[in-house]
Write an enzyme that holds these catalytic residues in place. Structure first.
Site, PDB file in Angstrom:
ATOM      1  N   PHE A 149       0.816  -1.218   0.000  1.00  0.00           N
ATOM      2  CA  PHE A 149       0.000   0.000   0.000  1.00  0.00           C
ATOM      3  C   PHE A 149       0.849   1.268   0.000  1.00  0.00           C
ATOM      4  CE2 PHE A 149       0.893  -0.111   4.572  1.00  0.00           C
ATOM      5  CZ  PHE A 149       1.044   1.231   4.870  1.00  0.00           C
ATOM      6  N   LYS A 173      -1.243  -6.863  -9.294  1.00  0.00           N
ATOM      7  CA  LYS A 173      -2.222  -7.037  -8.208  1.00  0.00           C
ATOM      8  C   LYS A 173      -1.824  -6.014  -7.146  1.00  0.00           C
ATOM      9  CE  LYS A 173      -3.032  -8.329  -4.538  1.00  0.00           C
ATOM     10  NZ  LYS A 173      -3.407  -7.348  -3.467  1.00  0.00           N
ATOM     11  N   GLU A 176      -5.064  -3.668  -1.844  1.00  0.00           N
ATOM     12  CA  GLU A 176      -6.503  -3.362  -1.792  1.00  0.00           C
ATOM     13  C   GLU A 176      -6.788  -2.127  -0.941  1.00  0.00           C
ATOM     14  OE1 GLU A 176      -4.747  -5.721  -0.477  1.00  0.00           O
ATOM     15  OE2 GLU A 176      -5.820  -6.962   0.987  1.00  0.00           O
ATOM     16  N   SER A 226       5.363  -7.066   3.266  1.00  0.00           N
ATOM     17  CA  SER A 226       5.925  -7.397   4.581  1.00  0.00           C
ATOM     18  C   SER A 226       6.679  -8.729   4.533  1.00  0.00           C
ATOM     19  CB  SER A 226       4.799  -7.471   5.607  1.00  0.00           C
ATOM     20  OG  SER A 226       3.874  -8.448   5.202  1.00  0.00           O
ATOM     21  N   CYS A 281       9.500   1.697   3.452  1.00  0.00           N
ATOM     22  CA  CYS A 281      10.375   0.564   3.745  1.00  0.00           C
ATOM     23  C   CYS A 281      11.806   1.021   3.969  1.00  0.00           C
ATOM     24  CB  CYS A 281      10.335  -0.435   2.611  1.00  0.00           C
ATOM     25  SG  CYS A 281      10.912   0.285   1.086  1.00  0.00           S
ATOM     26  N   GLU A 380       9.082  -4.599  13.062  1.00  0.00           N
ATOM     27  CA  GLU A 380       8.912  -3.483  12.133  1.00  0.00           C
ATOM     28  C   GLU A 380       7.633  -2.747  12.549  1.00  0.00           C
ATOM     29  OE1 GLU A 380       7.699  -4.279   8.011  1.00  0.00           O
ATOM     30  OE2 GLU A 380       8.838  -2.524   7.389  1.00  0.00           O
TER      31      GLU A 380
HETATM   32  P1  NAD Z   1       1.553  -6.641   3.002  1.00  0.00           P
HETATM   33  O1  NAD Z   1       2.585  -7.696   3.047  1.00  0.00           O
HETATM   34  O2  NAD Z   1       0.440  -6.701   3.995  1.00  0.00           O
HETATM   35  O3  NAD Z   1       0.819  -6.647   1.563  1.00  0.00           O
HETATM   36  C1  NAD Z   1       1.566  -6.591   0.377  1.00  0.00           C
HETATM   37  C2  NAD Z   1       0.764  -7.237  -0.738  1.00  0.00           C
HETATM   38  O4  NAD Z   1       0.503  -8.608  -0.415  1.00  0.00           O
HETATM   39  C3  NAD Z   1      -0.601  -6.591  -0.967  1.00  0.00           C
HETATM   40  O5  NAD Z   1      -0.857  -6.538  -2.340  1.00  0.00           O
HETATM   41  C4  NAD Z   1      -1.555  -7.530  -0.257  1.00  0.00           C
HETATM   42  O6  NAD Z   1      -2.849  -7.541  -0.837  1.00  0.00           O
HETATM   43  C5  NAD Z   1      -0.898  -8.873  -0.404  1.00  0.00           C
HETATM   44  N1  NAD Z   1      -1.171  -9.774   0.714  1.00  0.00           N
HETATM   45  C6  NAD Z   1      -1.458  -9.429   1.992  1.00  0.00           C
HETATM   46  N2  NAD Z   1      -1.640 -10.532   2.735  1.00  0.00           N
HETATM   47  C7  NAD Z   1      -1.445 -11.588   1.930  1.00  0.00           C
HETATM   48  C8  NAD Z   1      -1.474 -13.010   2.122  1.00  0.00           C
HETATM   49  N3  NAD Z   1      -1.736 -13.549   3.304  1.00  0.00           N
HETATM   50  N4  NAD Z   1      -1.202 -13.793   1.078  1.00  0.00           N
HETATM   51  C9  NAD Z   1      -0.941 -13.268  -0.135  1.00  0.00           C
HETATM   52  N5  NAD Z   1      -0.898 -11.935  -0.378  1.00  0.00           N
HETATM   53  C10 NAD Z   1      -1.144 -11.116   0.638  1.00  0.00           C
HETATM   54  O7  NAD Z   1       2.297  -5.238   3.044  1.00  0.00           O
HETATM   55  P2  NAD Z   1       1.673  -3.783   3.143  1.00  0.00           P
HETATM   56  O8  NAD Z   1       1.126  -3.587   4.514  1.00  0.00           O
HETATM   57  O9  NAD Z   1       0.799  -3.511   1.981  1.00  0.00           O
HETATM   58  O10 NAD Z   1       2.986  -2.905   2.946  1.00  0.00           O
HETATM   59  C11 NAD Z   1       3.867  -2.586   3.978  1.00  0.00           C
HETATM   60  C12 NAD Z   1       5.001  -3.570   4.044  1.00  0.00           C
HETATM   61  O11 NAD Z   1       5.705  -3.588   2.806  1.00  0.00           O
HETATM   62  C13 NAD Z   1       6.054  -3.199   5.091  1.00  0.00           C
HETATM   63  O12 NAD Z   1       6.475  -4.364   5.726  1.00  0.00           O
HETATM   64  C14 NAD Z   1       7.174  -2.587   4.264  1.00  0.00           C
HETATM   65  O13 NAD Z   1       8.455  -2.638   4.854  1.00  0.00           O
HETATM   66  C15 NAD Z   1       7.107  -3.428   3.044  1.00  0.00           C
HETATM   67  N6  NAD Z   1       7.731  -2.766   1.913  1.00  0.00           N
HETATM   68  C16 NAD Z   1       8.942  -3.218   1.512  1.00  0.00           C
HETATM   69  C17 NAD Z   1       9.586  -2.602   0.462  1.00  0.00           C
HETATM   70  C18 NAD Z   1      10.926  -3.076  -0.005  1.00  0.00           C
HETATM   71  O14 NAD Z   1      11.351  -2.600  -1.043  1.00  0.00           O
HETATM   72  N7  NAD Z   1      11.589  -3.983   0.667  1.00  0.00           N
HETATM   73  C19 NAD Z   1       8.980  -1.505  -0.185  1.00  0.00           C
HETATM   74  C20 NAD Z   1       7.734  -1.079   0.241  1.00  0.00           C
HETATM   75  C21 NAD Z   1       7.116  -1.731   1.299  1.00  0.00           C
END
Ligand code: NAD
Length: 495
Positions: A149, A173, A176, A226, A281, A380
Site C-alpha cells: 500500500f 495485483k 486493496e 511485509s 520501507c 517493524e
Molecule cells: P503486506 O505484506 O500486507 O501486503 C503486500 C501485498 O501482499 C498486498 O498486495 C496484499 O494484498 C498482499 N497480501 C497481503 N496478505 C497476503 C497473504 N496472506 N497472502 C498473499 N498476499 C497477501 O504489506 P503492506 O502492509 O501492503 O505494505 C507494507 C510492508 O511492505 C512493510 O512491511 C514494508 O516494509 C514493506 N515494503 C517493503 C519494500 C521493499 O522494497 N523492501 C517496499 C515497500 C514496502
C-alpha cells in the site's frame, strides 16, 4: 459508492466474485470507495488476455517499444499532479511526498526507454573455425507484480517499466488499501500506445495472489510487502516453478557518530523517521547514538518535532499525514505503550499530539534508551516512531545492525571518511547511505535488501530488473567453408 475494479485486455472490467473491501480516505476516516476482490476465475481471465498479448508484444521492435515508453514517460510527467492526488486521497501521505513518489517511479520508465541498449547481447567471432557464439536475452511471457500500500505508483513502476520494455505482459495485483492509482496507470499505458492486454490489473487479496502463484501461465512473480508474506510467496511461487523476487519488511538504522554534523543528522532523522508517517520501507526506525552524541542528538530531534505539522495530506502546509487505516494507527500506538513498559523513556508521545479529529492520525513519537530486546526494536513498526539505542562504540553499533534480521537500508552520519568507508564494507545490509538517510538507489542501479528484507537473488529495477524479466539464450553457429560457397566472393577468405 465508487467501485474500483479490474483492467483486463485494455478496459475496465467489473468484479464478479461478489467479494469486496472498503477503501478509506485516511484523513477523514470515511469510506471513499469499494474495491472488488478477484476470484481465481477473474485472475485466469486476466492472465489469458496477458498471454495472448505477450505473444504479439515480444515480436514488436525495440524501437517501437522504446517509443511507447517515451510516450508513457511524457504522460506520467504531465499527469503527475493528478496521480499524486490519487495517492494522497487513499494513502494519506502529503501531496509533495506523493509527487516525489511519482517522480521516483518515472525514473524507472526513463531507464526502460533505453531498452535497445539494455538488451544487447554478447558476440564471440570465430570461437572455432567457421563457428561464432552469441547470446541473446528474451522475455519470459506473462509476469505478475504484487505491490504494497505504501507506494501505489512507484512500486508498480519499479516492476512494470522493465517488464514491459523487455517484451513481457505484466499483470498487477495492487494493494486493496489504495487501488485507484493502478487503473490510472493502465489508462496512461493505453494512451501511450501499449497494445491491450500487455498491462493488466486484478484487484484483490490473498485469493488473487494464490491464483497468480498457482497459475501455469504466469512465468515470474515480483512481490514487495511485509516479510512474512514475502517469505511465504517466495517459497510457494518457487515450489510452483516460477522465477520469483520477494522484497520484505525493514528495520533501518541510522548510526550517528560523535563527530557528525548534528543539525544535518537531526534534520535527517526527523525527515526520514516521520516522512510519510514512517510508512516507508526505507524509513529510519532506529537511531544508533554512538559515544557521547546521545544527549545532544535526542535534544536536537525533540526540538524539531513540534515543528512537524500533522494533518490532511492535501493541505500544502502539512508535513505528515495520517496512517493508512485505523487498525494500523492503533497497532503503531500500541508500540509507544510497549516501549514505555520495556523501560524506554518516552521523550515525545505522539498519542498526545494535537491532530485533526476523525482521520487515522498519530503524532511523531521519540523513544530514548530503547533496549534491543524490546518489541519496539525487534518488530517493524511502520509508523512515526523513532527509537534511539545508545552504544558506547562504533563496533557495538555495527554489531547491533548486523545482528538484526532485517537488512534493507542503513545510514551513517559522520565527518570521518575512514569510518564511513569501514561501515560500507562491513555492514550486512543491501543499501547504505553516507550522510544520506534514505539511500534508495537511482533507477540505473538496483534496489534490494539482504536477509529477511529480500527473498530471492534478484534486486528490483535497474540492471537486475532487466535480468529478472528476461532469460538468456546462447547460440553457437557454424557456416560452411566459404570456398564451398555458391557465391563467388571475389577474394580469398581467411576465416
Ligand atoms: P503486506 O505484506 O500486507 O501486503 C503486500 C501485498 O501482499 C498486498 O498486495 C496484499 O494484498 C498482499 N497480501 C497481503 N496478505 C497476503 C497473504 N496472506 N497472502 C498473499 N498476499 C497477501 O504489506 P503492506 O502492509 O501492503 O505494505 C507494507 C510492508 O511492505 C512493510 O512491511 C514494508 O516494509 C514493506 N515494503 C517493503 C519494500 C521493499 O522494497 N523492501 C517496499 C515497500 C514496502
Amino acid at each position: 459508492m465508487e467501485r474500483i475494479d479490474h483492467w483486463i485486455d485494455g478496459r475496465r472490467v467489473s468484479c464478479t466474485s461478489g467479494r469486496s473491501a472498503p477503501v478509506f480516505n485516511p484523513a477523514t476516516g470515511e469510506q471513499a470507495a469499494e474495491v472488488g476482490l478477484a476470484s481465481a476465475a477473474e485472475v485466469d481471465a486476466a492472465v489469458a488476455a496477458a498471454s495472448a498479448a505477450a505473444r504479439e508484444w515480444r515480436r514488436v521492435s525495440l524501437a517501437r517499444r522504446s517509443a511507447v515508453l517515451f510516450a508513457f514517460r511524457e504522460l506520467l510527467a504531465r499527469h503527475s499532479g493528478e496521480l499524486a492526488g490519487i495517492v494522497t486521497s487513499e494513502h494519506g501521505k502529503v501531496l509533495s511526498d506523493a509527487a516525489g513518489e511519482v517522480a521516483r517511479g518515472l525514473e524507472n520508465v526513463e531507464f526502460a526507454t533505453g531498452v535497445p541498449q539494455l538488451l544487447k547481447g554478447g558476440f564471440s567471432e570465430q570461437v572455432s573455425t567457421g563457428v561464432d557464439v552469441y547470446s541473446i536475452r528474451q522475455p519470459l511471457g506473462v509476469v505478475a507484480g504484487i505491490t504494497p500500500f505504501n507506494f501505489p505508483v512507484m512500486v508498480p513502476l519499479w516492476m512494470c517499466a522493465n517488464a514491459v520494455a523487455c517484451g513481457n505482459a505484466f499483470v498487477l495485483k495492487p494493494s486493496e488499501k489504495d487501488p485507484s492509482a493502478s487503473l490510472r496507470l493502465a489508462e496512461l499505458w493505453q494512451e501511450a500506445g501499449l497494445p491491450d492486454g500487455v498491462f493488466g490489473v486484478v484487484q484483490g487479496d490473498r485469493e488473487a495472489v494464490d491464483a497468480l502463484i498457482g497459475h501455469p501461465g504466469v512465468a515470474a512473480l515480483s512481490f514487495v510487502g511485509s516479510t512474512p508474506i514475502a517469505r511465504s510467496i517466495y517459497e510457494r511461487a518457487a515450489a510452483a516453478g516460477k522465477r520469483v523476487q520477494a522484497l520484505g519488511g525493514a528495520k533501518n538504522h541510522m548510526v550517528v557518530l560523535p563527530d557528525a554534523d548534528l543539525d544535518l543528522a537531526a534534520d535527517a532523522a526527523v525527515s526520514a523517521g516521520y516522512g510519510s508517517a514512517g510508512e516507508r520501507c526505507m524509513a529510519v526506525s532506529v537511531v544508533v547514538a554512538v559515544g557521547d552524541v546521545g544527549d545532544r542528538l535526542v535534544e536536537a530531534i525533540a526540538a524539531r518535532i513540534p515543528k512537524v505539522k500533522v494533518g490532511a495530506g492535501s493541505d500544502p502546509d502539512v508535513e505528515m499525514g495520517p496512517l493508512v487505516t485505523a487498525e494500523h494507527r492503533d497497532r503503531v500506538a500500541g508500540y509507544v505503550e510497549a516501549g514505555a513498559a520495556s523501560g524506554a523513556r518516552v521523550v515525545v508521545d505522539g498519542r498526545r499530539a494535537e491532530v485533526p479529529a476523525g482521520g487515522f492520525f498519530l503524532g511523531p513519537t521519540l523513544l530514548d534508551g530503547v533496549h534491543p530486546a524490546s518489541s519496539v526494536y525487534t518488530d517493524e513498526i511502520f509508523g512515526p516512531v523513532l527509537s534511539v539505542v545508545r552504544t558506547a562504540t562504533y563496533a557495538e553499533a555495527l554489531e547491533l545492525v548486523n545482528s538484526n534480521p532485517y537488512a534493507n537500508g542503513v545510514a551513517i552520519f559522520t565527518r570521518d571518511g575512514g569510518a564511513a568507508r569501514e561501515l560500507q564494507f562491513d555492514v550486512e545490509v543491501g543499501m547504505v547511505g553516507v550522510n544520506v538517510p534514505i539511500p534508495v538507489p537511482v533507477a540505473y542501479y538496483s534496489f534490494g535488501g539482504w536477509k529477511a528484507s529480500l527473498f530471492g537473488d534478484s534486486h528490483m529495477y535497474g540492471p537486475e530488473g532487466v535480468h529478472f524479466y528476461t532469460r538468456g539464450k546462447v547460440v553457437t553457429s557454424r557456416w560452411p567453408d566459404p570456398s564451398t560457397s555458391v557465391v563467388d566472393l571475389g577474394f580469398p577468405r581467411t576465416h
